[in-house]
Write an enzyme that holds these catalytic residues in place. Structure first.
Site, PDB file in Angstrom:
ATOM      1  N   ASP A 222       8.506  15.363   9.646  1.00  0.00           N
ATOM      2  CA  ASP A 222       8.666  14.368  10.705  1.00  0.00           C
ATOM      3  C   ASP A 222       9.693  13.347  10.244  1.00  0.00           C
ATOM      4  O   ASP A 222      10.284  13.491   9.165  1.00  0.00           O
ATOM      5  CB  ASP A 222       7.308  13.716  11.055  1.00  0.00           C
ATOM      6  CG  ASP A 222       7.237  13.373  12.540  1.00  0.00           C
ATOM      7  OD1 ASP A 222       8.088  12.580  12.996  1.00  0.00           O
ATOM      8  OD2 ASP A 222       6.359  13.897  13.251  1.00  0.00           O
TER       9      ASP A 222
ATOM     10  N   HIS B 172      12.013  14.172  15.988  1.00  0.00           N
ATOM     11  CA  HIS B 172      11.169  13.886  14.811  1.00  0.00           C
ATOM     12  C   HIS B 172      11.794  14.443  13.532  1.00  0.00           C
ATOM     13  O   HIS B 172      11.114  15.066  12.717  1.00  0.00           O
ATOM     14  CB  HIS B 172       9.771  14.497  15.012  1.00  0.00           C
ATOM     15  CG  HIS B 172       8.951  13.748  16.025  1.00  0.00           C
ATOM     16  ND1 HIS B 172       8.302  12.576  15.741  1.00  0.00           N
ATOM     17  CD2 HIS B 172       8.700  13.993  17.331  1.00  0.00           C
ATOM     18  CE1 HIS B 172       7.673  12.140  16.829  1.00  0.00           C
ATOM     19  NE2 HIS B 172       7.903  12.975  17.816  1.00  0.00           N
TER      20      HIS B 172
ATOM     21  N   GLU C  31       8.892  15.077  22.244  1.00  0.00           N
ATOM     22  CA  GLU C  31       9.470  13.738  22.137  1.00  0.00           C
ATOM     23  C   GLU C  31      10.879  13.746  21.540  1.00  0.00           C
ATOM     24  O   GLU C  31      11.151  13.018  20.582  1.00  0.00           O
ATOM     25  CB  GLU C  31       8.545  12.858  21.279  1.00  0.00           C
ATOM     26  CG  GLU C  31       7.183  12.679  21.908  1.00  0.00           C
ATOM     27  CD  GLU C  31       6.233  11.816  21.080  1.00  0.00           C
ATOM     28  OE1 GLU C  31       5.471  11.068  21.680  1.00  0.00           O
ATOM     29  OE2 GLU C  31       6.245  11.909  19.833  1.00  0.00           O
TER      30      GLU C  31
HETATM   31  C1  ACM Z   1       2.497  14.579  20.029  1.00  0.00           C
HETATM   32  O1  ACM Z   1       1.439  13.958  19.988  1.00  0.00           O
HETATM   33  N1  ACM Z   1       3.638  13.923  20.082  1.00  0.00           N
HETATM   34  C2  ACM Z   1       2.539  16.025  20.034  1.00  0.00           C
END
Ligand code: ACM
Length: 508
Positions: free
Chosen positions: A138, A209, A276
């Site tokens: 991440d 991420h 995201e």
């Molecule tokens: C997530 O909670 N962004 C998969």
């Protein structure tokens, strides 16, 4: 005194034959495939203890049930009393409701040492959970050794400091934080899990991420719009605009990463994240825009879908299946790609209706980083309040799919624990337990609709037997009366969601 038969997860059928006998040896075991995958029959009678599994996993789950019948001390690492235990005569016939009964540990936001991960494998197995999803990369850390790209861990596994909690103004822990698993550590975790019939699912996030990877290899980022060489492993939480560039070089780099990942993890599914991904940099980047033009795409969303489809095909060509967060649905997927549905039920419904396998893990229900009770003494309150009862009443199959052929595409369910505000094993234990126990019953047992579930009976089994088992296992769970003083985090601010939480009945 006969041991309490307060089994969790509840078995499908339990019949007491009357009477009890001493048990001090081993169970007789066998396999009868006609019982079905992971099913077992456990018989305790004057003739001894017998476990017949539909397969080896079934025998193993039968052993977990027997262990619960032997009393809490059976969960210690070594016996503390001598002699046989008295066990009631029973016949238990049992099988899981879902094939995928998962738990996600985010080892990227806060690194959890190898021994803690191995311990979680044991905790999952004791609750008949069978998938450990490791969120390995991440913005805040890269946790898997990749031999051809050593800077991923030399640089990407460490951050200068860490935001404590999630309040304004930010509060910092100035100690550097980090760590990573060597490939051999991960092989050990995979092998240990396999012995316990737990599959380890690796997640390598892309294209969002990814700041830790970009900090290690700046060419992975959108260097035509930001000075990626100046980026460090992120010290903050939340949405991050520094995403991977959609170039051939990045695709090749991640193919190289995944080649090593496939050698470590035999799991049929490989998770590539997909959630995201901010598109601002792609909107500004001449390189990204040129790629959109070259491929004839209609914008940045299709560019992300193109990257996901690339890895979908790449994994399929190697006999694996892609799984990703539900954002991967935008843009079309290979038939055998699977979707992990986290943003309420909608993506999961659409995916199941389109024939994809779905693992249901909506954040509104089973995000265990979310706080578990109201009250100022709860440590670092984040998200929505998900009480033990809320988790017990979580239903993975939404009403719209129930009773339709698409319901079979819900292959399972998973509880997820992100670790922005859970910085070590005791915080992870506190967030996970006892809610993971309720979740295990949802995933395994044949429970009725949420409103009809007997939560009082679950609580009774918890207090009669299961908290004592967790004590014997050394789990730092949240006591029903609230946190112990040392479990609190006074002064560390959290961040609650202000929108009301939707309920399962709204999922249509
Ligand atoms: C997530 O909670 N962004 C998969």
């Amino acid at each position: 005194m006969a041991s309490e038969v307060s089994l969790i997860p509840a078995p499908r059928r339990l019949e007491r034959a009357g009477g009890s006998g001493a048990f001090g040896g081993d169970a007789r075991t066998g396999v009868d495939p006609s019982l079905g995958p992971e099913a077992y029959r456990l018989t305790v009678s004057a003739g001894g203890v017998e476990i017949v599994g539909g397969d080896e996993a079934g025998v193993f789950w039968g052993r977990q049930t027997l262990r619960q019948m032997l009393g809490p001390d059976a969960f210690r690492r070594a016996p503390i009393t001598r002699g046989p235990v008295t066990v009631p005569y029973v016949t238990i016939e049992d099988m899981p409701r879902f094939a995928w009964r998962g738990f996600m540990l985010d080892v990227a936001r806060h690194f959890l040492p190898k021994d803690d991960v191995l311990r979680y494998v044991d905790l999952l197995a004791a609750h008949k959970l069978n998938v450990l999803h490791l969120h390995l990369t991440d913005d805040q850390g890269w946790r898997v050794e990749i031999r051809r790209y050593p800077r991923l861990t030399e640089v990407g596994a460490w951050r200068r400091r860490t935001r404590m909690g999630w309040g304004e103004p930010p509060l910092w822990d100035e100690r550097p934080h980090g760590g990573f698993y060597t490939q051999d550590d991960l092989r050990e975790i995979v092998a240990y899990a396999a012995e316990r019939h737990v599959t380890v699912l690796p997640e390598i996030e892309l294209p969002g991420h990814s700041q830790a990877a970009i900090a290690a290899y700046p060419e992975l980022g959108n260097a035509d719009v930001v000075d990626t060489a100046a980026l460090e492993v992120w010290t903050d939480w939340g949405f991050n605009r520094n995403v991977l560039a959609p170039t051939d070089g990045v695709l090749r780099f991640y193919e190289g990463v995944l080649e090593e990942v496939l050698e470590i993890f035999p799991s049929r599914y490989v998770h590539i994240g997909g959630d995201e991904c901010f598109k601002d940099q792609w909107r500004k980047s001449p390189t990204a825009q040129a790629r959109i033009g070259e491929l004839g795409l209609r914008g940045e969303d299709e560019l992300q879908a193109w990257m996901i489809r690339h890895f979908d095909r790449w994994l399929a060509a190697r006999g694996r299946c892609l799984i990703g967060w539900d954002e991967i649905l935008d843009g079309g997927l290979a038939a055998d790609a699977a979707v992990m549905c986290w943003r309420w039920y909608g993506g999961g419904i659409a995916a199941a209706e389109a024939g994809h396998s779905v693992v249901m893990c909506p954040q509104q229900e089973v995000y265990l980083d979310h706080v578990q009770a109201h009250g100022d003494e709860e440590p670092v309150p984040f998200g929505w309040v998900h009480t033990l009862e809320d988790v017990y009443r979580f239903e993975p199959v939404p009403p719209r799919l129930a009773g339709t052929p698409h319901a079979a595409n819900i292959i399972g369910t998973q509880a997820n624990l992100w670790t922005e505000v859970a910085e070590n094993r005791s915080r992870v234990d506190y967030q996970a337990f006892p809610r993971l126990v309720a979740f295990a019953e949802v995933a395994w047992s044949d429970l009725p609709d949420p409103d009809e579930r007997d939560f009082e009976d679950f609580e009774r089994r918890m207090s009669m037997a299961h908290y004592a088992r967790l004590d014997a296992l050394g789990v730092g769970y949240r006591p029903p009366t609230g946190p112990y003083p040392w479990q609190q985090r006074p002064g560390v601010p959290g961040r609650m969601h202000n929108k009301p939480r939707k309920t399962w009945r709204m999922a249509n």
